[in-house]
Write an enzyme that holds these catalytic residues in place. Structure first.
Site, PDB file in Angstrom:
ATOM      1  N   HIS A 156     -34.444  14.024  20.892  1.00  3.65           N
ATOM      2  CA  HIS A 156     -33.391  12.618  19.725  1.00  3.65           C
ATOM      3  C   HIS A 156     -33.048  12.847  18.426  1.00  3.65           C
ATOM      4  O   HIS A 156     -33.002  12.713  17.286  1.00  3.65           O
ATOM      5  CB  HIS A 156     -32.750  10.908  20.245  1.00  3.65           C
ATOM      6  CG  HIS A 156     -31.427  10.932  20.554  1.00  3.65           C
ATOM      7  ND1 HIS A 156     -30.558  11.857  21.009  1.00  3.65           N
ATOM      8  CD2 HIS A 156     -31.506  10.399  22.271  1.00  3.65           C
ATOM      9  CE1 HIS A 156     -29.945  11.641  22.018  1.00  3.65           C
ATOM     10  NE2 HIS A 156     -30.572  10.793  22.779  1.00  3.65           N
ATOM     11  N   GLU A 170     -26.498  14.303  23.514  1.00  2.00           N
ATOM     12  CA  GLU A 170     -27.085  13.426  25.172  1.00  2.00           C
ATOM     13  C   GLU A 170     -27.737  15.556  26.094  1.00  2.00           C
ATOM     14  O   GLU A 170     -28.947  15.060  26.116  1.00  2.00           O
ATOM     15  CB  GLU A 170     -26.337  13.119  25.961  1.00  2.00           C
ATOM     16  CG  GLU A 170     -25.937  11.555  25.753  1.00  2.00           C
ATOM     17  CD  GLU A 170     -27.371  10.949  25.787  1.00  2.00           C
ATOM     18  OE1 GLU A 170     -28.725  11.010  25.972  1.00  2.00           O
ATOM     19  OE2 GLU A 170     -27.740  10.058  24.571  1.00  2.00           O
ATOM     20  N   HIS A 183     -37.298  12.919  25.797  1.00  2.00           N
ATOM     21  CA  HIS A 183     -35.165  12.589  25.508  1.00  2.00           C
ATOM     22  C   HIS A 183     -35.811  12.361  24.135  1.00  2.00           C
ATOM     23  O   HIS A 183     -34.609  12.505  23.733  1.00  2.00           O
ATOM     24  CB  HIS A 183     -34.815  12.008  26.621  1.00  2.00           C
ATOM     25  CG  HIS A 183     -33.741  11.933  26.315  1.00  2.00           C
ATOM     26  ND1 HIS A 183     -32.609  12.578  26.966  1.00  2.00           N
ATOM     27  CD2 HIS A 183     -32.898  10.795  25.732  1.00  2.00           C
ATOM     28  CE1 HIS A 183     -31.087  11.972  26.568  1.00  2.00           C
ATOM     29  NE2 HIS A 183     -31.550  10.603  25.449  1.00  2.00           N
ATOM     30  N   GLU A 184     -36.124  11.037  23.762  1.00  2.00           N
ATOM     31  CA  GLU A 184     -35.957  10.419  23.212  1.00  2.00           C
ATOM     32  C   GLU A 184     -36.782  10.382  21.989  1.00  2.00           C
ATOM     33  O   GLU A 184     -35.853  10.806  20.445  1.00  2.00           O
ATOM     34  CB  GLU A 184     -36.942   8.548  23.088  1.00  2.00           C
ATOM     35  CG  GLU A 184     -35.698   7.582  24.590  1.00  2.00           C
ATOM     36  CD  GLU A 184     -34.582   7.824  24.016  1.00  2.00           C
ATOM     37  OE1 GLU A 184     -33.939   7.580  22.973  1.00  2.00           O
ATOM     38  OE2 GLU A 184     -33.750   7.312  24.681  1.00  2.00           O
TER      39      GLU A 184
HETATM   40 ZN   LIG Z   1     -29.714   9.953  24.330  1.00  2.34          ZN
END
Ligand SMILES: [Zn+2]
Length: 276
Positions: A148, A207, A144-145
């Site tokens: 981003h 997100e 997830h990071e």
């Molecule tokens: Zn996030």
């Protein structure tokens, strides 16, 4: 009155300019999702600002002395970033990761959080480790990071900030003329408040995008994406405890998140089976 007009004339004019440019050439495309995003700042500039701020955070923080957890974060970070770099080359998106300098650190604070700054600078807090439990759980958060960073969400927010608050000034000019405001803007854009550990929420869109990409990225690195919904369930169970998990308060509701993750699960599991 005249003064007010003067004060506003420039930003408004620049905003019109910016909106014009926006349509023309100040957009880039997010890999995989194909979403068009505002991109007013060259990656090289965003990255150097990000690296500066990351080092500042590291200097002001205590690095974890837990070797087992630290190794887990660094190993999973290396696995996922290597897989993503290879993948970006495969799909002809190597420009996207130019100038990236991956770094993965575990900070010694009991905060349930993790974040990534532009150019591949990732930090985990010790507090998230018992919820992650093992390498596969760490991979959920790491995917997830890293997503981003790959989707350049920090850069997109910085571009919006420059357009809205500094009249579309270039980053260089903004840094020269309003260094403090620009630094603050960057901190906010990169997901950190003035206090370390306080994460400012990304939009729902960012997100969901990070979740979707993260699932594929962890699978590419040989981690089972079916761990992701389980991890978010564990996060949910933390809610209502004595300590408010920051990662939850700034992210979408776990139920929504799990439902959306499952929409992309078949695709992710296929990728996992090819890379395990
Ligand atoms: Zn996030």
């Amino acid at each position: 009155m005249k003064q007010i007009f003067k004060k506003w004339r420039r930003p408004v004019f620049s905003l019109i300019l910016v909106s014009g440019l926006l349509v023309a050439e100040s957009c880039s495309t997010v890999p995989l999702t194909g979403r068009r995003q505002l991109s007013l700042v060259p990656s090289s500039q965003i990255n150097s600002l990000s690296f500066q701020q990351y080092n500042q955070v590291l200097n002001e923080s205590k690095i974890s002395s837990n070797q087992e957890w630290t190794n887990m974060v660094k190993t999973v970070g290396r696995d996922i970033s290597t897989a993503v770099e290879q993948y970006m080359r495969e799909i002809g998106e190597e420009d996207n990761i130019e100038g990236f300098k991956w770094e993965f650190n575990l900070l010694a604070e009991d905060i349930i959080n993790a974040w990534a700054m532009p150019g591949g600078k990732v930090a985990f807090y010790e507090g998230i480790m018992p919820i992650a439990r093992d390498k596969n759980g760490v991979a959920v958060v790491m995917g997830h990071e890293v997503a981003h960073a790959i989707a350049k969400h920090g850069s997109e927010r910085m571009s919006l900030g420059l357009a809205q608050q500094l009249g579309g000034a270039t980053l260089q000019v903004a840094l020269q003329q309003q260094p403090q405001l620009t630094q603050q803007l960057a901190m906010t854009a990169f997901g950190l408040g003035s206090q370390v550990g306080v994460q400012l929420p990304y939009s729902r869109e960012h997100e969901s995008e990070a979740d979707r990409l993260g699932l594929i990225f962890m699978a590419k690195a040989g981690y089972d994406p079916r761990e992701a919904p389980k991890f978010w369930q564990r996060m949910q169970q933390k809610e209502g405890g004595a300590q408010q998990p920051e990662f939850l308060s700034t992210h979408p509701h776990p139920d929504t998140r799990i439902r959306k993750l499952n929409q992309h699960m078949d695709e992710a599991v296929k990728v996992y089976q090819q890379n395990r």
